[in-house]
Structures are given as structure tokens and as C-alpha cells.
Design a protein around this motif. Structure first.
Motif, mmCIF file in Angstrom:
data_model
loop_
_atom_site.group_PDB
_atom_site.id
_atom_site.type_symbol
_atom_site.label_atom_id
_atom_site.label_comp_id
_atom_site.label_asym_id
_atom_site.label_seq_id
_atom_site.Cartn_x
_atom_site.Cartn_y
_atom_site.Cartn_z
ATOM 1 N N HIS A 91 40.904 37.876 11.042
ATOM 2 C CA HIS A 91 39.507 37.820 10.594
ATOM 3 C C HIS A 91 39.412 38.096 9.107
ATOM 4 O O HIS A 91 40.387 38.472 8.465
ATOM 5 N N HIS B 253 38.004 40.307 7.035
ATOM 6 C CA HIS B 253 37.905 41.562 6.292
ATOM 7 C C HIS B 253 39.065 41.653 5.301
ATOM 8 O O HIS B 253 40.182 41.248 5.617
ATOM 9 N N HIS C 288 34.470 41.291 16.878
ATOM 10 C CA HIS C 288 34.453 42.324 15.830
ATOM 11 C C HIS C 288 33.553 41.897 14.669
ATOM 12 O O HIS C 288 32.622 42.612 14.313
#
Ligand SMILES: [Zn+2]
Length: 464
Positions: free
Chosen positions: A63, A65, A154
Motif C-alpha cells: 500500500h 504509506h 487498511h
């Protein structure tokens, strides 16, 4: 050579996710993140990778981040020639996150007399190597290594990666796992087909506030804060937390449960990220949320929301002397626009600082959370007279019970769990609970360790 896994990051620490997976014929990296809560001058971050970059076949990203992607453009500088596999939302979010990171890295590098770790050209080169994948689609990421992603709930587009070799030995790296039930994202999916699972453990030893309690808790705190007549500062993580806050603020104001005061979204990054959320909503949100979006036109925008992308608009916020909410980055108060607002408003006793996300040890946000009366922001010593309130139900991470439930859903196939991506105490606590509750082998990995992945679990390979 069998399937192996080496921990190059994300062991002993929450951030810096970086795992090398090697099969008989191919090798790939999962994530290439930055370590956060550290000073950018630390030469370790700028040091060459400990593996041979040009021989990598692929990079798979869980992902967007920065602690999962923040060093990826540096791979280009070290000769990466492989393919980058990401979901569509991750591609869009990566683009804005990395460009913002490059800008901050350049500023910091200049201050410390260092060469920036990467620049926009490296990001362009990295983005040009992307191949977009969808959840539930198996593909060959490297010779002899097939990959399969599932939603982890998430942030938008986040996914676990299951990697399988030609002998059907399978390893899954979860990346970060969201808390369930989710508000508008779909919930994390169980991983039922991996012999070894590397799972996150950020909140491995903590329990989140019950989700049912968190909105009333936020509402009451905001009411108190607004009654003080001052400014409410919310250091915002631009992905997910900001959108979640906007969603709930919008609902509370619509329902008349909060006074309608101006909410400033003072983060160019969060404004762009919110647009990406809206772009992918139809495909990635829960059906109820999609319906709600159709009804209300937007889940994240409301009449009292003011976006202030430009510097001038941002500067003009201080002319508003009434009660107001300012959401700005960085999420751990380590610079950015929130730093400027904190220097102005933290010395005022009418101010409320609301901490809604994880604060890494050593970050100004953690010191504020721990009750510091003075804090260093942008090299200025700031006196703290503001009320500081922490909220634990807003995490985009599953808590200790959610993580054990996730581990349970991997059974009976999974023989070894690694608890990674957490502070050592949280990782140890989760490993112990998995062992006690599920009777499975659970290991806290250490940076640099190499493990052979087999159908019977993981076996450590002694590296000379
Ligand atoms: Zn994350």
C-alpha cells in the motif's frame, strides 16, 4: 534453492517495510519503505540497499504509506530493472505521496549538505515500471514466483501479497491490516492459503476503543474544545485518517450534533488523496457506502469544509479568530503545515490538540501525547498550554484482538507466523498470544535474518 525470505526492514520497528523473497529462479521485493520518526539526516537511510538491486525481477507494494514505498525510487538509482506491481489506487496514491516526499527529502538533504535520496525523475522512472494488478488475480511476478493480492482494509487499495513457488510453497506478507468493521472500505480478507504469514503488529499489545464508542467520544471532545472557543488542531495523516475524520465530521454536523464551524483541510496532499478516494470509490468501497455517496454526492465534502491548498489560503486561516478545526499534516507533527499552526496555537490554553493516529517514539507528536510541556517544532521550542487529547479508536490498524482473529483465519494451513512491523514489545506480545491461543509457531523476526519457507513452516538459515 527453496523459497526464502529475508527481513531488510520492518523488523523491530513499525516502519521501513522491506522484505526480500527469493525462489529457485526469481526474486522480488515486497515494499520498500522509509523508516519514520527519525531525522532525515541519518546516513543509514541514504546508504545503499543491502541486496543486489539490478538482479531483482519485481517490486510488489502492499500500500501507499511512505513506510512501505518511501525508498522505492532509490531502487531506480541503484539500477532496478524489474516491474512494479500495485493496485490502481496504490498507483495513484503513490504518485502524490512520493512527489511530496521528494520535496521534503530535498529540503532536508539541502539543510544537511546531502544529495537528495531521489528526485522527480526517479519517481517518473519508477512509475513507468508499474503494472496495475487487481485483488484476486494471480500473476507471475518473477520467474517461478506467482503472486496474489487480497484486500486488507487498511487504506484505499491496500493488499496482502501471497507469493507461491513452483512447489506450491506459499508465503504471505500482509502489509498493514485494517480494523474491522470498516466504515466505507471493505473489510480485510482472510488469508487461508499460506504456509508462513508475515503479519503486522503495530497494535499487537493494545486494544482500540470500541468502534461504537469512538464517534460519541470524538463528538464530546469536540464540543468541549469548541466551548473553549479556541482552535482545534488535528495533525492529519493524509491517507485514510483524514478521509475518515471528514466523513465523521460531515455526519456529525449534518445531524446537528456539532456546531457548524469551519473545518480547514490545510494539506495539499490530503486534498489530492481525498480526490483519489473519490475516484476509486465505486470499485473499492462497501456497497452501503457507495449508495450513501450517490445519495449525498460526496462522502468527504460538506458545506463547512474549506480546502486551503495554496500557501496564501493556508496563511489566511489565522485571520479566522473564532473556533475552528484545522486538519493539516504531518501526522506526527514532524514539520509541515501543522508545525506552523502548532507553534502559533499550542501556547494558547483555549487550543485543543487532538491526536488520532500512531505516534512513533521520538516524534514531536509522541512527546505531545506523553504530556510534554515544551516541544521542539521546526527548531523552535514551543510552550504547550493547549489541551492534548488522544483517541485510540481511529487507528487504521487492527488491534490486538483483531490481529489474533486475523491469525486464526489463516489456520489451519499456516504453520509459522512472523509478527513484524511493530515496536518490539507489541510484536512480542502478539507472538505470544498467537502461540497461546492458536498453538501456532509465532516468531518476532530480527532485521537481517534469512528464513527458508517450507510447507512445515519457516526454518532459519544462518547467515555467515
Ligand atoms: Zn500503512
Amino acid at each position: 534453492m527453496a523459497l526464502t525470505l529475508t527481513f531488510y526492514g520492518g523488523a523491530d520497528t513499525v516502519t521501513g517495510s522491506n522484505f526480500l523473497v527469493e525462489g529457485a529462479r526469481g526474486k522480488l521485493l515486497v515494499d520498500c519503505g522509509i523508516e519514520q520518526g527519525r531525522d532525515f539526516s541519518e546516513r543509514e537511510m541514504y546508504a545503499p540497499f543491502d541486496y543486489d538491486v539490478p538482479s531483482l525481477d519485481a517490486l510488489v507494494i502492499t500500500h501507499a504509506h511512505l513506510d512501505h514505498i518511501g525508498r522505492a525510487p532509490k531502487l531506480i538509482r541503484e539500477g532496478f530493472k524489474g516491474t512494479v506491481y500495485v493496485t490502481g489506487p496504490t498507483r495513484d496514491l503513490m504518485d502524490i505521496m512520493l512527489r511530496d516526499s521528494a520535496r521534503i527529502l530535498a529540503e532536508n538533504a539541502r539543510e544537511h549538505g546531502l544529495e537528495p535520496m531521489y528526485d522527480d525523475r526517479d519517481i517518473d522512472a519508477l512509475m513507468s515500471r508499474i503494472e496495475v494488478v487487481k485483488y484476486h488475480q494471480e500473476w507471475e511476478a518473477a520467474p517461478g514466483l506467482s503472486c496474489y493480492m487480497r484486500n486488507t482494509g487498511h487504506i484505499l487499495g491496500s493488499g496482502s501479497v501471497r507469493i507461491k513457488d513452483e512447489d506450491d510453497v506459499a508465503l504471505c506478507i500482509t502489509g498493514d491490516i485494517g480494523a474491522t468493521p470498516n466504515v466505507y472500505l471493505k473489510d480485510a480478507e482472510p488469508v487461508t492459503d499460506a504456509d508462513v504469514v508475515v503479519m503486522e503488529s503495530v497494535y499487537g499489545d493494545r486494544k482500540n476503543t470500541e468502534k461504537g464508542d469512538r464517534v460519541p467520544e470524538l463528538r464530546d471532545a469536540l464540543k468541549r474544545a469548541i466551548a473553549r472557543g479556541g482552535t482545534v488542531l488535528i495533525p492529519a495523516f493524509s491517507l485514510e485518517r483524514t478521509q475518515l475524520m471528514l466523513y465523521e465530521l460531515s455526519n456529525l454536523m449534518d445531524a446537528g450534533e456539532l456546531p457548524k464551524i469551519t473545518v480547514y483541510l490545510d494539506s495539499p496532499l490530503a486534498i489530492k488523496a481525498t480526490a483519489v478516494y473519490e475516484k476509486w470509490a465505486e470499485e473499492y468501497f462497501r456497497p452501503e457506502a457507495v449508495e450513501e455517496m450517490h445519495r449525498e454526492k460526496s462522502l468527504f465534502k460538506f458545506p463547512f469544509l474549506k480546502e486551503t491548498p495554496s500557501r496564501e489560503e493556508s496563511m489566511s486561516i489565522w485571520q479566522d479568530h473564532g473556533p475552528k478545526i484545522i486538519m493539516a499534516g504531518a501526522g506526527m507533527s514532524h514539520g509541515g503545515r501543522i508545525g506552523r499552526h502548532e507553534q502559533k496555537f499550542l501556547p494558547e490554553s483555549t487550543t485543543t490538540l487532538m491526536i488520532v493516529g500512531y505516534q512513533a517514539p521520538g516524534s514531536p507528536g509522541r512527546r505531545l501525547q506523553d504530556g510534554a510541556t515544551h516541544v521542539q517544532i521546526d527548531r523552535n521550542k514551543v510552550r504547550v498550554r493547549a489541551h492534548v487529547e488522544s483517541f485510540h479508536g481511529w487507528s487504521a490498524h487492527a488491534d490486538r484482538d483483531g490481529l489474533v482473529e486475523f491469525a486464526e483465519s489463516c489456520q489451519p494451513r499456516t504453520k509459522t507466523f512472523f509478527t513484524a512491523l511493530g515496536e518490539p514489545s507489541a510484536a512480542r506480545f502478539l507472538a505470544q498470544r498467537i502461540h497461546e491461543y492458536l498453538g501456532a509457531k509465532a516468531i518476532v523476526p530480527e532485521k537481517g535474518q534469512k528464513w527458508e519457507i517450507t510447507k512445515e513452516g519457516a526454518v532459519q538459515i544462518k547467515v555467515p
